[in-house]
Design an enzyme around this catalytic site. Sequence first.
Site, PDB file in Angstrom:
ATOM      1  N   THR A  11       0.821  -1.209   0.000  1.00  0.00           N
ATOM      2  CA  THR A  11       0.000   0.000   0.000  1.00  0.00           C
ATOM      3  C   THR A  11       0.860   1.267   0.000  1.00  0.00           C
ATOM      4  O   THR A  11       2.006   1.260   0.483  1.00  0.00           O
ATOM      5  CB  THR A  11      -0.921   0.000   1.251  1.00  0.00           C
ATOM      6  OG1 THR A  11      -1.413   1.313   1.479  1.00  0.00           O
ATOM      7  CG2 THR A  11      -0.179  -0.438   2.493  1.00  0.00           C
ATOM      8  N   TYR A  57      -1.879  -0.629  10.537  1.00  0.00           N
ATOM      9  CA  TYR A  57      -2.062  -1.199   9.190  1.00  0.00           C
ATOM     10  C   TYR A  57      -0.846  -0.888   8.322  1.00  0.00           C
ATOM     11  O   TYR A  57      -0.314  -1.783   7.642  1.00  0.00           O
ATOM     12  CB  TYR A  57      -3.336  -0.623   8.556  1.00  0.00           C
ATOM     13  CG  TYR A  57      -3.507  -0.952   7.083  1.00  0.00           C
ATOM     14  CD1 TYR A  57      -3.966  -2.201   6.678  1.00  0.00           C
ATOM     15  CD2 TYR A  57      -3.211  -0.002   6.092  1.00  0.00           C
ATOM     16  CE1 TYR A  57      -4.122  -2.512   5.326  1.00  0.00           C
ATOM     17  CE2 TYR A  57      -3.364  -0.306   4.741  1.00  0.00           C
ATOM     18  CZ  TYR A  57      -3.818  -1.558   4.365  1.00  0.00           C
ATOM     19  OH  TYR A  57      -3.968  -1.869   3.036  1.00  0.00           O
TER      20      TYR A  57
HETATM   21  N1  LIG Z   1      -8.521  -1.941  -2.868  1.00  0.00           N
HETATM   22  C1  LIG Z   1      -7.554  -1.056  -2.700  1.00  0.00           C
HETATM   23  O1  LIG Z   1      -7.724   0.124  -2.994  1.00  0.00           O
HETATM   24  C2  LIG Z   1      -6.210  -1.488  -2.136  1.00  0.00           C
HETATM   25  C3  LIG Z   1      -5.198  -0.525  -1.991  1.00  0.00           C
HETATM   26  C4  LIG Z   1      -3.976  -0.918  -1.476  1.00  0.00           C
HETATM   27  C5  LIG Z   1      -3.745  -2.236  -1.132  1.00  0.00           C
HETATM   28  N2  LIG Z   1      -4.749  -3.136  -1.267  1.00  0.00           N
HETATM   29  C6  LIG Z   1      -4.469  -4.531  -0.906  1.00  0.00           C
HETATM   30  O2  LIG Z   1      -4.933  -5.386  -1.930  1.00  0.00           O
HETATM   31  C7  LIG Z   1      -5.398  -6.611  -1.377  1.00  0.00           C
HETATM   32  C8  LIG Z   1      -6.799  -6.908  -1.867  1.00  0.00           C
HETATM   33  O3  LIG Z   1      -7.638  -5.819  -1.497  1.00  0.00           O
HETATM   34  P1  LIG Z   1      -9.188  -5.797  -1.838  1.00  0.00           P
HETATM   35  O4  LIG Z   1      -9.555  -4.403  -2.101  1.00  0.00           O
HETATM   36  O5  LIG Z   1      -9.535  -6.847  -2.806  1.00  0.00           O
HETATM   37  O6  LIG Z   1      -9.764  -6.156  -0.403  1.00  0.00           O
HETATM   38  P2  LIG Z   1     -10.986  -7.103  -0.006  1.00  0.00           P
HETATM   39  O7  LIG Z   1     -11.271  -6.847   1.422  1.00  0.00           O
HETATM   40  O8  LIG Z   1     -12.104  -6.973  -0.978  1.00  0.00           O
HETATM   41  O9  LIG Z   1     -10.345  -8.557  -0.179  1.00  0.00           O
HETATM   42  C9  LIG Z   1      -9.544  -9.149   0.798  1.00  0.00           C
HETATM   43  C10 LIG Z   1     -10.059 -10.567   0.988  1.00  0.00           C
HETATM   44  O10 LIG Z   1      -9.217 -11.241   1.896  1.00  0.00           O
HETATM   45  C11 LIG Z   1     -10.026 -12.076   2.711  1.00  0.00           C
HETATM   46  N3  LIG Z   1      -9.263 -12.322   3.920  1.00  0.00           N
HETATM   47  C12 LIG Z   1      -8.989 -11.472   4.941  1.00  0.00           C
HETATM   48  N4  LIG Z   1      -8.251 -12.084   5.864  1.00  0.00           N
HETATM   49  C13 LIG Z   1      -8.035 -13.345   5.422  1.00  0.00           C
HETATM   50  C14 LIG Z   1      -7.341 -14.455   5.931  1.00  0.00           C
HETATM   51  N5  LIG Z   1      -6.705 -14.392   7.107  1.00  0.00           N
HETATM   52  N6  LIG Z   1      -7.337 -15.609   5.217  1.00  0.00           N
HETATM   53  C15 LIG Z   1      -7.982 -15.692   4.030  1.00  0.00           C
HETATM   54  N7  LIG Z   1      -8.667 -14.666   3.503  1.00  0.00           N
HETATM   55  C16 LIG Z   1      -8.688 -13.508   4.185  1.00  0.00           C
HETATM   56  C17 LIG Z   1     -11.307 -11.304   2.920  1.00  0.00           C
HETATM   57  O11 LIG Z   1     -12.408 -12.135   3.251  1.00  0.00           O
HETATM   58  C18 LIG Z   1     -11.481 -10.622   1.560  1.00  0.00           C
HETATM   59  O12 LIG Z   1     -12.293 -11.397   0.713  1.00  0.00           O
HETATM   60  C19 LIG Z   1      -5.294  -6.451   0.133  1.00  0.00           C
HETATM   61  O13 LIG Z   1      -4.084  -7.056   0.529  1.00  0.00           O
HETATM   62  C20 LIG Z   1      -5.221  -4.961   0.337  1.00  0.00           C
HETATM   63  O14 LIG Z   1      -4.499  -4.606   1.506  1.00  0.00           O
HETATM   64  C21 LIG Z   1      -5.982  -2.807  -1.772  1.00  0.00           C
END
Ligand SMILES: NC(=O)c1ccc[n+]([C@@H]2O[C@H](COP(=O)([O-])OP(=O)(O)OC[C@H]3O[C@@H](n4cnc5c(N)ncnc54)[C@H](O)[C@@H]3O)[C@@H](O)[C@H]2O)c1
Length: 641
Positions: free
Chosen positions: A416, A459
């Site tokens: 991030t 975080y």
């Molecule tokens: N969406 C954004 O803007 C953004 C920005 C920066 C970083 N990220 C990173 O990208 C990745 C995906 O983000 P996203 O937007 O799809 O988020 P999201 O919350 O939609 O998806 C994350 C998924 O991980 C699952 N999860 C959480 N803990 C878990 C565990 N211990 N074991 C198995 N599954 C687990 C959740 O149920 C969820 O479905 C994350 O690592 C997030 O930190 C996203």
Amino acid sequence: MTVAAEQTTELPGFTVFFPPGENHRINAAVAALKRLGIRRLRVPLMEEPARPGDNGAGWAGVLLPRLAAEFDVLACLPSDASDALINAVGPLSDILDGIEIAMAPGKPASALRRATDLAAHFKALGFHTVVSGIEMTSLDLMMASDGGLRAVDAIGISTHQGTGITSWEGWSGIITSYRQILESRGAAPRLWITGAGFSTWRHDDRGQIRAFLSAAEAPADRVYWSSFQDIAPFEKSGQGFHADERDYFQGIVRADGSPKLLGRLLEQGGISALRAVDRLSRPAPARPALAEKPVVITGGAGFIGTNLADRLARDGHRVIVYDNLSRAGVERNIDWLKATHGNAVTYGLADSLDPYVLRDAVAQANRMFHFAAQVAVTTSLVDPVTDFEINARGTVNLLEAIRAQPEPPPLVFTSTNKVYGKLGDVGLELDGKRYAPADPAIRARGIDESRPLDFYSPYGASKGSADQYVLDYCRTFDLPTAVFRMSCIYGPHQFGTEDQGWVAHFLIRALQGSPITLYGDGYQVRDILFVDDLVDAMIAAQTHMPAIRGKAFNIGGGPTNATSLVELLDRIGEAAGCRPDISYGPWRPGDQLYYVSDTSRFGSATGWKPRTGIAKGIGRLADWLAENRIIEPSELERVAS
Ligand SMILES: NC(=O)c1ccc[n+]([C@@H]2O[C@H](COP(=O)([O-])OP(=O)(O)OC[C@H]3O[C@@H](n4cnc5c(N)ncnc54)[C@H](O)[C@@H]3O)[C@@H](O)[C@H]2O)c1
């Protein structure tokens, strides 16, 4: 989630522990139990030291009437209970549903005798009686003895899973064997499961759901699940508790009261919701080995994972998605992926903290994407330890599993922009409705990877640690890994909230005509990236892994897709037909006034650049939200319950 019509199965009763004097817990537990529609409780009673002036009724005399006012209560006494405990329960036959005499396993014949005597004592006082913990061999002995089972209305059986890696044949076999013994002697007591349980000590929530369903569907006359709530660490040394650490995780809610997946699904849709998730996560039928191994995505039921899995499956790859469904509502994404791609996408209900699951996942993988994460800064402020466990520890566990492979699959990890901290040293000026960097070079290109790391918020620190481990495992152990430091991603399949996924959150609120809270002044700037462009970048990263391994890349929409929050709301107002009402809250910890990704490092290495402008991207997200009638996740939980 699609829930087909089901035969109804009665919800089991629950074992609840309230150690002597723990009044403060009862009200919260009672409210939670009632919300789930639970009717029956099994209440183990513990010895307490006699106090001067105690009339003998003690804690049991307080606890049992309180619970019996709202539930059918089975009080549970150890077979070696003191006279004080026996006398305390004696007068309660009118309010209790029954009394259970629990024998510890492996107790001698004298204990059997004591249990039958106690059953006779309570039967004479008008109780329904249950004797539990009788091993099959002792059952024969007991029936042959004087008095036998005459005073026993039910035999209680218990066995707990999840505390070891043992095989389990299910309840039917056990119950049939007990029944055969009883029937061979012409005895008629009923058979109850007084202790079905499953420990989630290794985060096997799927195992717990399956064990719960197996108990609920067992051919027993009644079932109690052990237990409702995990035991908190500070209680671990308390008398009367188990010696094995793994026994502390038998609940359907955690020690802090937050629901595990089993608890959440039961509250949302009862046994039917459990069956639906169980069906979704059944292993796919064995298929002939293909030349190419599947792509594995952890956290693949989430927003980015679903979009990536969809693209990969459309391109002819097999995909395995692992997700623990901790983000409420993502079950729908799995449903959709399966409906769209059939067996090309396999789903495993699994937690990335479970090392056994990771080991299996990695062994199958041709390429890996690690998205499973605790994703919200706000949640990390409330529970930094869990945030650390999932984001940092979970990632190191995964790296270790990859390192153990003879041919480690290449890994893309999603970090991030928060790893750069607040960027307070970037000089800014107000330019209309947005902040803009005073330095023309930053204004033109954004923030590049040469910025010093400055983890802000738990975080930021947990994702930042994971980011560094992923890079270091390339440097130290030569694993093929790369890191995306991502800005704000948006697009279909995003169940955005105010804590994470704010572009979708703004649109959802606008389409609902609901107000929006902006934290800060709303002039903060982000570069937003449409998810299709991110998926392009992820596929490019895997293709170019030999060139990019061991590096981190800033990935976002870049300066051409930069917008302040209020500017975006103006656009959304146009797309949705009316601008939502806005209120303002204080800045949140670590908020950056300006973050725009300089993506030229990744662009030069792979040729990638974003293709979808803000207007087009917002239009596509708005269409998807409207077509799929997406409402806020918090609403979703309320409507489902
Ligand atoms: N969406 C954004 O803007 C953004 C920005 C920066 C970083 N990220 C990173 O990208 C990745 C995906 O983000 P996203 O937007 O799809 O988020 P999201 O919350 O939609 O998806 C994350 C998924 O991980 C699952 N999860 C959480 N803990 C878990 C565990 N211990 N074991 C198995 N599954 C687990 C959740 O149920 C969820 O479905 C994350 O690592 C997030 O930190 C996203």
